[in-house]
Design a protein around this motif. Structure first.
Motif, short mmCIF file in Angstrom:
data_model
loop_
_atom_site.label_atom_id
_atom_site.label_comp_id
_atom_site.label_asym_id
_atom_site.label_seq_id
_atom_site.Cartn_x
_atom_site.Cartn_y
_atom_site.Cartn_z
N ASP A 292 58.78 -0.43 -12.37
CA ASP A 292 59.25 0.90 -12.77
C ASP A 292 59.72 0.89 -14.24
OD1 ASP A 292 60.23 3.54 -12.71
OD2 ASP A 292 62.11 2.95 -11.76
N GLU A 293 60.46 -0.13 -14.60
CA GLU A 293 60.96 -0.24 -15.98
C GLU A 293 59.82 -0.48 -16.97
OE1 GLU A 293 63.86 -3.32 -15.53
OE2 GLU A 293 65.30 -2.00 -14.51
N ALA A 294 58.80 -1.20 -16.53
CA ALA A 294 57.63 -1.42 -17.39
C ALA A 294 56.86 -0.11 -17.59
CB ALA A 294 56.73 -2.48 -16.78
N VAL A 295 56.70 0.67 -16.51
CA VAL A 295 56.03 1.96 -16.64
C VAL A 295 56.83 2.88 -17.56
CG1 VAL A 295 55.22 4.01 -15.43
CG2 VAL A 295 54.92 1.77 -14.39
N ALA A 296 58.15 2.86 -17.43
CA ALA A 296 59.00 3.69 -18.29
C ALA A 296 58.76 3.34 -19.77
CB ALA A 296 60.46 3.50 -17.93
N ALA A 297 58.62 2.05 -20.07
CA ALA A 297 58.36 1.62 -21.45
C ALA A 297 57.00 2.13 -21.91
CB ALA A 297 58.41 0.10 -21.53
N ALA A 298 56.01 2.08 -21.03
CA ALA A 298 54.67 2.56 -21.38
C ALA A 298 54.66 4.07 -21.62
CB ALA A 298 53.68 2.19 -20.28
N ILE A 299 55.33 4.81 -20.75
CA ILE A 299 55.37 6.27 -20.90
C ILE A 299 56.15 6.66 -22.15
CG2 ILE A 299 56.28 8.40 -19.86
CD1 ILE A 299 55.47 7.28 -17.13
N GLU A 300 57.21 5.93 -22.45
CA GLU A 300 57.97 6.21 -23.67
C GLU A 300 57.06 6.07 -24.89
OE1 GLU A 300 61.95 4.65 -26.12
OE2 GLU A 300 61.33 3.67 -24.26
N PHE A 301 56.27 5.01 -24.94
CA PHE A 301 55.32 4.85 -26.05
C PHE A 301 54.31 5.98 -26.06
CE2 PHE A 301 51.07 3.46 -27.30
CZ PHE A 301 51.29 3.19 -28.66
N LYS A 303 54.52 9.01 -24.97
CA LYS A 303 55.12 10.27 -25.41
C LYS A 303 55.22 10.34 -26.92
CE LYS A 303 57.77 11.46 -21.27
NZ LYS A 303 59.11 11.62 -20.64
N LYS A 304 55.57 9.23 -27.54
CA LYS A 304 55.68 9.19 -29.00
C LYS A 304 54.31 9.19 -29.66
CE LYS A 304 60.07 6.66 -28.98
NZ LYS A 304 60.74 5.34 -29.25
N ASP A 305 53.35 8.52 -29.04
CA ASP A 305 52.03 8.34 -29.64
C ASP A 305 51.17 9.59 -29.54
OD1 ASP A 305 49.79 6.50 -30.65
OD2 ASP A 305 48.97 7.22 -28.75
N GLY A 306 51.15 10.21 -28.35
CA GLY A 306 50.39 11.43 -28.17
C GLY A 306 48.92 11.25 -27.83
N ASN A 307 48.38 10.06 -28.05
CA ASN A 307 46.97 9.79 -27.76
C ASN A 307 46.78 8.67 -26.74
OD1 ASN A 307 45.89 11.69 -29.68
ND2 ASN A 307 46.53 10.28 -31.28
N THR A 308 47.82 8.41 -25.96
CA THR A 308 47.79 7.32 -24.99
C THR A 308 47.83 7.85 -23.56
OG1 THR A 308 48.85 5.76 -26.51
CG2 THR A 308 49.00 5.26 -24.16
N LEU A 309 46.91 7.39 -22.75
CA LEU A 309 46.85 7.73 -21.33
C LEU A 309 47.41 6.56 -20.52
CD1 LEU A 309 45.80 9.43 -18.88
CD2 LEU A 309 43.58 8.28 -19.21
N VAL A 310 48.39 6.85 -19.67
CA VAL A 310 48.97 5.84 -18.78
C VAL A 310 48.51 6.15 -17.36
CG1 VAL A 310 51.07 4.78 -17.88
CG2 VAL A 310 50.99 5.58 -20.26
N VAL A 311 47.86 5.18 -16.71
CA VAL A 311 47.37 5.34 -15.34
C VAL A 311 48.06 4.31 -14.46
CG1 VAL A 311 45.35 5.32 -13.83
CG2 VAL A 311 45.13 6.09 -16.21
N VAL A 312 48.61 4.76 -13.34
CA VAL A 312 49.32 3.87 -12.40
C VAL A 312 48.68 4.01 -11.03
CG1 VAL A 312 51.54 3.31 -11.32
CG2 VAL A 312 51.48 4.17 -13.68
N ALA A 313 48.20 2.89 -10.46
CA ALA A 313 47.63 2.91 -9.11
C ALA A 313 47.66 1.51 -8.53
CB ALA A 313 46.20 3.44 -9.13
N GLY A 314 48.11 1.38 -7.30
CA GLY A 314 48.06 0.09 -6.62
C GLY A 314 46.62 -0.25 -6.25
#
Length: 444
Positions: A292-301, A303-314
């Motif tokens: 969860d904390e790792a995903v939070a770090a990815a989403i934070e980046f 949000k700032k970047d604007g051109n990054t897609l974060v995908v989460v799936a088991g």
């Protein structure tokens, strides 16, 4: 009459201006899918995050454990099917191959079709497009899930063959456990092809072995091997000098973002799966927290970047976890906050006749066991699982299997083109959607 006409007019307006509904004409606008609103936004980077063994039951239990939504709960988009080519219940190798390449294969196979033909991964496609790439995991970095992105072997157990393929395929950031698979047999390692660490250093990789060294890295190529085998469970990480999954994710992003062409990064929360196999609810929740904390770090980046897609799936579910158990309409997952060690660690503290079960469990969980619970652990042929099931029963977390199950899994996504993941997908769809979003060629 006027009311009826107004309702009809309003209904027609809603249909024509909103959701894609067939109304008897062939307009291109009417055929747009639900994600049409952001389908043309630029996707320069993708961070693909895989909580191994995780499904909706884990998500629900973790939400109660945390006391609020996870960092990725708000971005749930759809569901994913998980079966492999040869069975309804997949393993990580077949599931990962599907999620990395868009091709179904048999359980146990990595990056190859059932007949052994090598197939390209989404990471390979990113490399072909001159993007930087990275792999992060808390297992050995040569374990099945990271392996499917950067290697092709007939058997997932062939980790010594997987390791050199990462360098052959140009992976820029490699962070996790598994140091022994990169060191030569002459030095006590398992690598027959020489010292991959020394070769990597000559090729410009910064080599790091602990959290302090990782925090000081400035370059764009990193080889971080933090344990000879798997890294420590999150419950025990404070007793080591190993970085957290969030720290590894941050370091990988900081290295890869230096590439003006963009990057592809895969991050695995490996040990959620292992906790499920062991019926260890506390380990499952704490390693989910690390993820969860790792995903939070990815989403934070992102949000700032604007051109990054974060995908989460088991990749599959493990253990058949339930929310509530033993016929009780309740959940007492808060008691897991007092658990400070895995069941495996506690089992190793028992003496030969297990006469200290009560004391050991009390020390690491705060629980006062009943005589029935003590005898259940003492008499079990699988003491680790017995300890974990006693704790799980107290928390009212149930289990149905010590293996994987075949349930559908939630998909989460944040960023440009994230609505492409709305709906029910097969796991082979995910890399194809990512490739299309990034304008990459993945022709498997």
């Amino acid at each position: 009459m006027f009311k009826k006409m107004a309702i009809v007019a309003l209904s027609a307006g809603v249909l024509l201006s909103g959701i894609n509904v067939s109304v008897g004409f062939d307009s291109a606008e009417a055929k747009k899918p639900e994600w049409a609103g952001n389908q043309h936004q630029k996707v320069k980077n993708v961070i693909y995050m895989i909580p191994d063994g995780y499904n909706a039951a884990y998500a629900t239990n973790y939400r109660w454990y945390k006391g609020e939504d996870s960092s990725f709960d708000p971005y749930v988009k759809g569901l994913m099917k998980t079966h492999s080519a040869n069975t309804e219940v997949t393993d990580s190798a077949a599931a990962g191959t599907a999620m990395a390449t868009g091709v179904k294969t048999n359980n146990g196979m990595v990056g190859v079709t059932p007949d052994g033909e090598e197939v390209d991964s989404i990471l390979d496609a990113a490399e072909d497009a001159k993007k930087s790439t990275g792999l992060v995991a808390t297992s050995t970095i040569t374990h099945a899930t990271p392996a499917v992105f950067g290697a092709s072997v007939a058997s997932r157990g062939d980790e010594a063959t997987i390791a050199p393929q990462y360098f052959e395929n140009g992976v820029d950031v490699i962070l996790g456990g598994g140091r022994s698979f990169f060191l030569p047999t002459s030095e006590g390692g398992k690598q027959p092809e020489g010292n991959l660490v020394e070769e990597a250093k000559k090729d410009g990789y910064q080599y790091v072995t602990n959290s302090s060294e990782l925090s000081k890295v400035k370059g764009n190529k990193i080889l971080g091997l933090f344990a000879d085998g798997a890294m420590a469970p999150e419950l025990e990480r404070s007793n080591t000098n190993q970085p957290s999954l969030a720290e590894m994710t941050d370091a990988a992003i900081n290295a890869l973002k230096q590439d003006k062409d963009g990057f592809f990064l895969m991050v695995e929360g490996s040990q959620i799966d292992w906790a499920g196999h062991a019926h260890d609810a506390a380990w499952a929740m704490t390693d989910t927290q690390a993820f969860d904390e790792a995903v939070a770090a990815a989403i934070e980046f992102a949000k700032k970047d604007g051109n990054t897609l974060v995908v989460v799936a088991g990749d599959h579910e493990t253990g058949g976890m339930s929310v509530g158990s033993n016929g009780v309409y309740d959940l007492k997952i808060e008691l897991l906050h007092d658990v400070t060690a895995t069941g495996d660690f506690m089992a190793k503290q028992l003496n030969s006749d297990r006469s200290n079960v009560k004391e050991v469990v009390k020390k690491y969980t705060g629980l006062d066991l009943t005589e029935e619970e003590i005898n259940r652990i003492k008499e079990s042929s699988k003491v680790v699982i017995a300890i974990n099931e006693v704790i799980s029963d107290r928390a009212l977390v149930g289990w149905t299997s010590t293996a994987h199950t075949g349930t559908d899994l939630p998909i989460y996504a944040y960023g440009p083109q994230s609505d492409r993941f709305v709906g029910l997908h097969d796991n082979i769809d995910i890399p194809m959607i990512i490739a299309e979003a990034m304008k990459l060629k993945l022709n498997n």
